[in-house]
Design an enzyme around this catalytic site. Sequence first.
Site, PDB file in Angstrom:
ATOM      1  N   CYS A 167       0.926  -1.218  -0.109  1.00 26.77           N
ATOM      2  CA  CYS A 167       0.024  -0.026   0.172  1.00 26.77           C
ATOM      3  C   CYS A 167       0.758   1.223  -0.152  1.00 26.77           C
ATOM      4  CB  CYS A 167      -0.936   0.108   1.258  1.00 26.77           C
ATOM      5  SG  CYS A 167      -1.989  -1.400   1.221  1.00 26.77           S
ATOM      6  N   HIS A 307      -2.521   7.666   6.639  1.00 29.82           N
ATOM      7  CA  HIS A 307      -2.993   6.310   5.814  1.00 29.82           C
ATOM      8  C   HIS A 307      -4.127   5.852   6.329  1.00 29.82           C
ATOM      9  CE1 HIS A 307      -1.835   2.614   3.594  1.00 29.82           C
ATOM     10  NE2 HIS A 307      -1.777   1.935   4.907  1.00 29.82           N
ATOM     11  N   GLU A 318      -0.413   4.737  13.847  1.00 27.85           N
ATOM     12  CA  GLU A 318      -0.096   5.949  13.026  1.00 27.85           C
ATOM     13  C   GLU A 318      -0.411   7.192  13.712  1.00 27.85           C
ATOM     14  OE1 GLU A 318      -1.093   8.165   8.674  1.00 27.85           O
ATOM     15  OE2 GLU A 318      -2.535   6.565   9.415  1.00 27.85           O
ATOM     16  N   LYS A 341      -9.521   7.769   3.433  1.00 23.94           N
ATOM     17  CA  LYS A 341     -10.209   6.465   2.947  1.00 23.94           C
ATOM     18  C   LYS A 341     -11.489   6.171   3.702  1.00 23.94           C
ATOM     19  CE  LYS A 341      -5.515   4.173   2.489  1.00 23.94           C
ATOM     20  NZ  LYS A 341      -4.772   5.476   2.647  1.00 23.94           N
ATOM     21  N   HIS A 346      -9.990   1.911   0.757  1.00 22.68           N
ATOM     22  CA  HIS A 346      -8.529   1.532   0.461  1.00 22.68           C
ATOM     23  C   HIS A 346      -8.157   1.015  -0.941  1.00 22.68           C
ATOM     24  CE1 HIS A 346      -4.289   1.074   1.291  1.00 22.68           C
ATOM     25  NE2 HIS A 346      -4.487   0.309   2.116  1.00 22.68           N
ATOM     26  N   PHE A 406       1.817  -3.665   4.047  1.00 30.59           N
ATOM     27  CA  PHE A 406       2.140  -4.866   4.552  1.00 30.59           C
ATOM     28  C   PHE A 406       3.555  -5.087   4.325  1.00 30.59           C
ATOM     29  CE2 PHE A 406      -2.279  -6.992   4.413  1.00 30.59           C
ATOM     30  CZ  PHE A 406      -2.815  -6.154   5.238  1.00 30.59           C
TER      31      PHE A 406
END
Length: 420
Positions: A167, A307, A318, A341, A346, A406
């Site tokens: 991502c 994010h 985060e 998002k 996403h 990831f």
Amino acid sequence: MMKKRVVITGMGVVSPYGVGSDKLWNSVISGKSAISRIENMEDMSGHTVLIGGEIKQSVFNPIDYFEPKEARRLDKFLQYAVVAAREAVEDSGIKDSDIDPYRFGVIVGSAAGGFHTIENSYAAMLKKGPTKCSPYTIPMLITDMCAGRISMEYNARGVNKAVVSACATAAHCIGDAYRTIEYGDADAVIAGGSEAVICTIGLGSFTAAKTLSKRNDEPQKASRPYDKDRDGFVMAEGAGVLVLEELEHAKKRGAKIYAEIIGYGQTGDAFDVVAPRPDGSSAAKAMEFALNDAGIKPEEVQYINTHGTSTHLGDIAETLAIAKVFGDKSKNPNLRVSSTKSETGHMLGASGAAESVICIKSIINGIVPPTINLDNLDEEVADLNYVPNKAEKIPVNIALTNSFGFGGHNAVLIYKKYES
């Protein structure tokens, strides 16, 4: 060596809202959710997740952009990438006569590549045998083909590659393009990411990883970063592409300049294949690196597009990282933080580019988009100004965007209002 200044001269987006960067921007600032029941998959039997940020056939028909034969030879992620690149290049106004082709590059990637092609080709092979595989299978599924296909369209013979970092893919592609121009190796680079994984293997695999929201009865409320009632992220598809250009090159050809990119930071979590490092320390270091690269202090940033995927571990890590670098809202009351998002879902490897467009438009328009569905703030997240449910009109001179993938890939980009 004096580093070159790098500016943004073109933007292009394909999203669940349709084709065009303005469609994305106008939708997110109005708080419009792109999440709905999935329609394009023929067989949903056995799936427990039935929702996504899907690009419906009503907003994107490949025949509107490609000849039928060509459309059949392009996986969806390639179709989205090429159409977004076309908008970005047209928006930039750059032409063959403006640039040496060997100083015109493409860095566009994808986290997953041609999932649709993998799925369809495997089914065909099982039915007809391995000798019946299409000769176009490999060019349709490999992730580097975004960059390859776009370069052919624009005779861009300079740097040509695809970063693959889950991502964080699009943010890394844009960051690498920025570095390439900054150090004098190109005059302009088309950069971004594309994704199309709403298919049986994509939906099933992410569901098995227990990362997706199952709020099937309320799809528009499913993506809810920082909210206590969140239950996972919502998978979406699309593409985002920017044209980055060396400042003097852009000025010489009379290009319009949207913003300047001034900072790029990247780190790795070295922790887990899926979960982020819980204390957010590596994410914080990536933001610090970006700030140092930009030569600015944390208090100079007015907006962070996070994010913010709507997962329990991710949101907490985060926000802890942001609070560590920028301070909480009592120490830094002028900083606004939001996750778009919550509206788009996403877009995986495309998200960093789409969210870069949002940051740039926030700078241009002086509006910070909201985090929708933030009705019950989770007490575990840091104390920040999350801009709940309604856009806020404030001057934005500098905006930062985070992308984490990831495998522990962290990428941070910083944009600034252009000043000659």
